[in-house]
Design a protein around this motif. Sequence first.
Motif, PDB file in Angstrom:
ATOM      1  N   VAL A 140       5.189  -8.897   6.626  1.00  0.00           N
ATOM      2  CA  VAL A 140       6.377  -8.041   6.712  1.00  0.00           C
ATOM      3  C   VAL A 140       7.097  -7.976   5.371  1.00  0.00           C
ATOM      4  O   VAL A 140       7.537  -6.909   4.945  1.00  0.00           O
ATOM      5  N   SER A 141       7.185  -9.095   4.664  1.00  0.00           N
ATOM      6  CA  SER A 141       7.915  -9.098   3.390  1.00  0.00           C
ATOM      7  C   SER A 141       7.076  -8.624   2.211  1.00  0.00           C
ATOM      8  O   SER A 141       7.573  -7.941   1.327  1.00  0.00           O
ATOM      9  N   GLU A 142       5.789  -8.971   2.183  1.00  0.00           N
ATOM     10  CA  GLU A 142       4.955  -8.669   1.014  1.00  0.00           C
ATOM     11  C   GLU A 142       4.071  -7.435   1.168  1.00  0.00           C
ATOM     12  O   GLU A 142       3.730  -6.800   0.172  1.00  0.00           O
ATOM     13  N   TRP A 143       3.644  -7.135   2.374  1.00  0.00           N
ATOM     14  CA  TRP A 143       2.691  -6.047   2.610  1.00  0.00           C
ATOM     15  C   TRP A 143       3.114  -5.181   3.794  1.00  0.00           C
ATOM     16  O   TRP A 143       2.295  -4.845   4.654  1.00  0.00           O
ATOM     17  N   PRO A 144       4.376  -4.767   3.892  1.00  0.00           N
ATOM     18  CA  PRO A 144       4.837  -4.046   5.088  1.00  0.00           C
ATOM     19  C   PRO A 144       4.134  -2.713   5.313  1.00  0.00           C
ATOM     20  O   PRO A 144       4.012  -2.266   6.446  1.00  0.00           O
ATOM     21  N   GLN A 145       3.652  -2.097   4.253  1.00  0.00           N
ATOM     22  CA  GLN A 145       3.006  -0.793   4.417  1.00  0.00           C
ATOM     23  C   GLN A 145       1.636  -0.894   5.068  1.00  0.00           C
ATOM     24  O   GLN A 145       1.081   0.111   5.494  1.00  0.00           O
ATOM     25  N   THR A 146       1.091  -2.110   5.153  1.00  0.00           N
ATOM     26  CA  THR A 146      -0.210  -2.290   5.791  1.00  0.00           C
ATOM     27  C   THR A 146      -0.082  -2.512   7.294  1.00  0.00           C
ATOM     28  O   THR A 146      -1.094  -2.676   7.970  1.00  0.00           O
ATOM     29  N   LEU A 147       1.125  -2.488   7.792  1.00  0.00           N
ATOM     30  CA  LEU A 147       1.363  -2.654   9.229  1.00  0.00           C
ATOM     31  C   LEU A 147       1.495  -1.267   9.863  1.00  0.00           C
ATOM     32  O   LEU A 147       2.146  -0.387   9.295  1.00  0.00           O
ATOM     33  N   PRO A 172      -1.795   6.442  12.815  1.00  0.00           N
ATOM     34  CA  PRO A 172      -1.464   5.020  12.829  1.00  0.00           C
ATOM     35  C   PRO A 172      -0.584   4.566  11.665  1.00  0.00           C
ATOM     36  O   PRO A 172       0.183   3.627  11.817  1.00  0.00           O
ATOM     37  N   TYR A 173      -0.686   5.234  10.549  1.00  0.00           N
ATOM     38  CA  TYR A 173       0.119   4.884   9.373  1.00  0.00           C
ATOM     39  C   TYR A 173       0.901   6.112   8.930  1.00  0.00           C
ATOM     40  O   TYR A 173       0.757   6.590   7.806  1.00  0.00           O
ATOM     41  N   ALA A 174       1.757   6.604   9.815  1.00  0.00           N
ATOM     42  CA  ALA A 174       2.505   7.844   9.564  1.00  0.00           C
ATOM     43  C   ALA A 174       3.407   7.734   8.336  1.00  0.00           C
ATOM     44  O   ALA A 174       3.790   8.756   7.762  1.00  0.00           O
ATOM     45  N   HIS A 175       3.732   6.520   7.917  1.00  0.00           N
ATOM     46  CA  HIS A 175       4.575   6.307   6.744  1.00  0.00           C
ATOM     47  C   HIS A 175       3.793   6.478   5.436  1.00  0.00           C
ATOM     48  O   HIS A 175       4.385   6.421   4.360  1.00  0.00           O
ATOM     49  N   LEU A 176       2.472   6.693   5.535  1.00  0.00           N
ATOM     50  CA  LEU A 176       1.617   6.883   4.367  1.00  0.00           C
ATOM     51  C   LEU A 176       0.849   8.197   4.496  1.00  0.00           C
ATOM     52  O   LEU A 176       0.652   8.706   5.602  1.00  0.00           O
ATOM     53  N   VAL A 202      10.280  -4.241  10.593  1.00  0.00           N
ATOM     54  CA  VAL A 202       9.968  -3.578   9.323  1.00  0.00           C
ATOM     55  C   VAL A 202      10.840  -2.340   9.182  1.00  0.00           C
ATOM     56  O   VAL A 202      10.902  -1.521  10.103  1.00  0.00           O
ATOM     57  N   GLU A 203      11.487  -2.221   8.037  1.00  0.00           N
ATOM     58  CA  GLU A 203      12.250  -1.014   7.733  1.00  0.00           C
ATOM     59  C   GLU A 203      11.273   0.151   7.696  1.00  0.00           C
ATOM     60  O   GLU A 203      10.190   0.052   7.125  1.00  0.00           O
ATOM     61  N   SER A 204      11.627   1.256   8.325  1.00  0.00           N
ATOM     62  CA  SER A 204      10.693   2.384   8.369  1.00  0.00           C
ATOM     63  C   SER A 204      11.333   3.611   7.740  1.00  0.00           C
ATOM     64  O   SER A 204      12.428   3.982   8.124  1.00  0.00           O
ATOM     65  N   PRO A 205      10.696   4.211   6.762  1.00  0.00           N
ATOM     66  CA  PRO A 205       9.426   3.811   6.179  1.00  0.00           C
ATOM     67  C   PRO A 205       9.616   2.613   5.247  1.00  0.00           C
ATOM     68  O   PRO A 205      10.629   2.508   4.558  1.00  0.00           O
ATOM     69  N   PRO A 206       8.636   1.735   5.230  1.00  0.00           N
ATOM     70  CA  PRO A 206       8.763   0.534   4.393  1.00  0.00           C
ATOM     71  C   PRO A 206       8.564   0.854   2.912  1.00  0.00           C
ATOM     72  O   PRO A 206       7.764   1.707   2.548  1.00  0.00           O
ATOM     73  N   ALA A 207       9.312   0.164   2.086  1.00  0.00           N
ATOM     74  CA  ALA A 207       9.131   0.286   0.645  1.00  0.00           C
ATOM     75  C   ALA A 207       7.938  -0.568   0.243  1.00  0.00           C
ATOM     76  O   ALA A 207       7.611  -1.546   0.905  1.00  0.00           O
ATOM     77  N   GLY A 208       7.295  -0.202  -0.829  1.00  0.00           N
ATOM     78  CA  GLY A 208       6.169  -0.982  -1.300  1.00  0.00           C
ATOM     79  C   GLY A 208       5.321  -0.197  -2.271  1.00  0.00           C
ATOM     80  O   GLY A 208       5.687   0.893  -2.701  1.00  0.00           O
ATOM     81  N   ARG A 209       4.183  -0.723  -2.586  1.00  0.00           N
ATOM     82  CA  ARG A 209       3.356  -0.151  -3.633  1.00  0.00           C
ATOM     83  C   ARG A 209       2.473   0.996  -3.187  1.00  0.00           C
ATOM     84  O   ARG A 209       1.989   1.760  -3.999  1.00  0.00           O
ATOM     85  N   GLY A 268       1.369   9.084  -8.252  1.00  0.00           N
ATOM     86  CA  GLY A 268       1.706   8.505  -6.958  1.00  0.00           C
ATOM     87  C   GLY A 268       1.594   7.002  -6.986  1.00  0.00           C
ATOM     88  O   GLY A 268       1.312   6.396  -8.018  1.00  0.00           O
ATOM     89  N   GLY A 269       1.822   6.411  -5.825  1.00  0.00           N
ATOM     90  CA  GLY A 269       1.707   4.969  -5.677  1.00  0.00           C
ATOM     91  C   GLY A 269       0.261   4.556  -5.527  1.00  0.00           C
ATOM     92  O   GLY A 269      -0.663   5.390  -5.545  1.00  0.00           O
ATOM     93  N   ASP A 270       0.051   3.273  -5.358  1.00  0.00           N
ATOM     94  CA  ASP A 270      -1.305   2.764  -5.195  1.00  0.00           C
ATOM     95  C   ASP A 270      -1.884   3.200  -3.850  1.00  0.00           C
ATOM     96  O   ASP A 270      -1.163   3.641  -2.952  1.00  0.00           O
ATOM     97  N   ILE A 271      -3.187   3.051  -3.735  1.00  0.00           N
ATOM     98  CA  ILE A 271      -3.945   3.519  -2.579  1.00  0.00           C
ATOM     99  C   ILE A 271      -4.506   2.298  -1.853  1.00  0.00           C
ATOM    100  O   ILE A 271      -5.165   1.455  -2.461  1.00  0.00           O
ATOM    101  N   TRP A 272      -4.268   2.228  -0.560  1.00  0.00           N
ATOM    102  CA  TRP A 272      -4.752   1.123   0.258  1.00  0.00           C
ATOM    103  C   TRP A 272      -6.034   1.538   0.975  1.00  0.00           C
ATOM    104  O   TRP A 272      -6.054   2.509   1.724  1.00  0.00           O
ATOM    105  N   LEU A 273      -7.093   0.801   0.739  1.00  0.00           N
ATOM    106  CA  LEU A 273      -8.330   0.958   1.496  1.00  0.00           C
ATOM    107  C   LEU A 273      -8.230   0.011   2.681  1.00  0.00           C
ATOM    108  O   LEU A 273      -8.276  -1.209   2.530  1.00  0.00           O
TER     109      LEU A 273
END
Length: 189
Positions: free
Chosen positions: A37-44, A83-87, A54-61, A123-128
Amino acid sequence: MRQLVYFVASTLDGFIAAPDGSFDFLPLEPDVAPYLVSEWPQTLPTFAHAQLGVESPPAGRFDTVLMGRATYDPALKAGVTSPYAHLEQYVFSRSLAPADHSDVSVVTGEPAAFVRDLKAQPGGDIWLCGGGQLAGQLLDEIDELVVKLNPVVVGSGIPLVDRGFDPRRFTLTSARPFDSGVVVLRYAR
């Protein structure tokens, strides 16, 4: 330039899912949840944000997530089309009809070329997010590998990276152990 980060849960023997694609044997351990939740909230997943605080949308990389069809399927089966509407969500599939899946962008072309183009855009980084076949096709494009290593051995399933024998070396940059036996390992190319 944007980075492609493969952030994934794995067993000790290198599997990210069962042969049928299920992953319920890799639970979110109570001592690991606050870290994620604190380090990788965007992966949730977006639907879990309120439950996890988690704050929505979560801040992060990350501002983008990539997933293979098999990774997207559990959400679809649960009736979750985004599933990841914030991304920005890209699903690599040759069988999904883009018109039937308007909540995500369906990519039918070659993954590595698509990712190289995506990395060159602002843009920001890309999560695989997964899965193993897509990771195998994108191995040369992965800049960082983050493995939530779970203390379980399963014997078979979907491998972390599914491709022919082709050794690649990553450098360990950090390790974060938890009382549950989970260790989050970060590697750089």
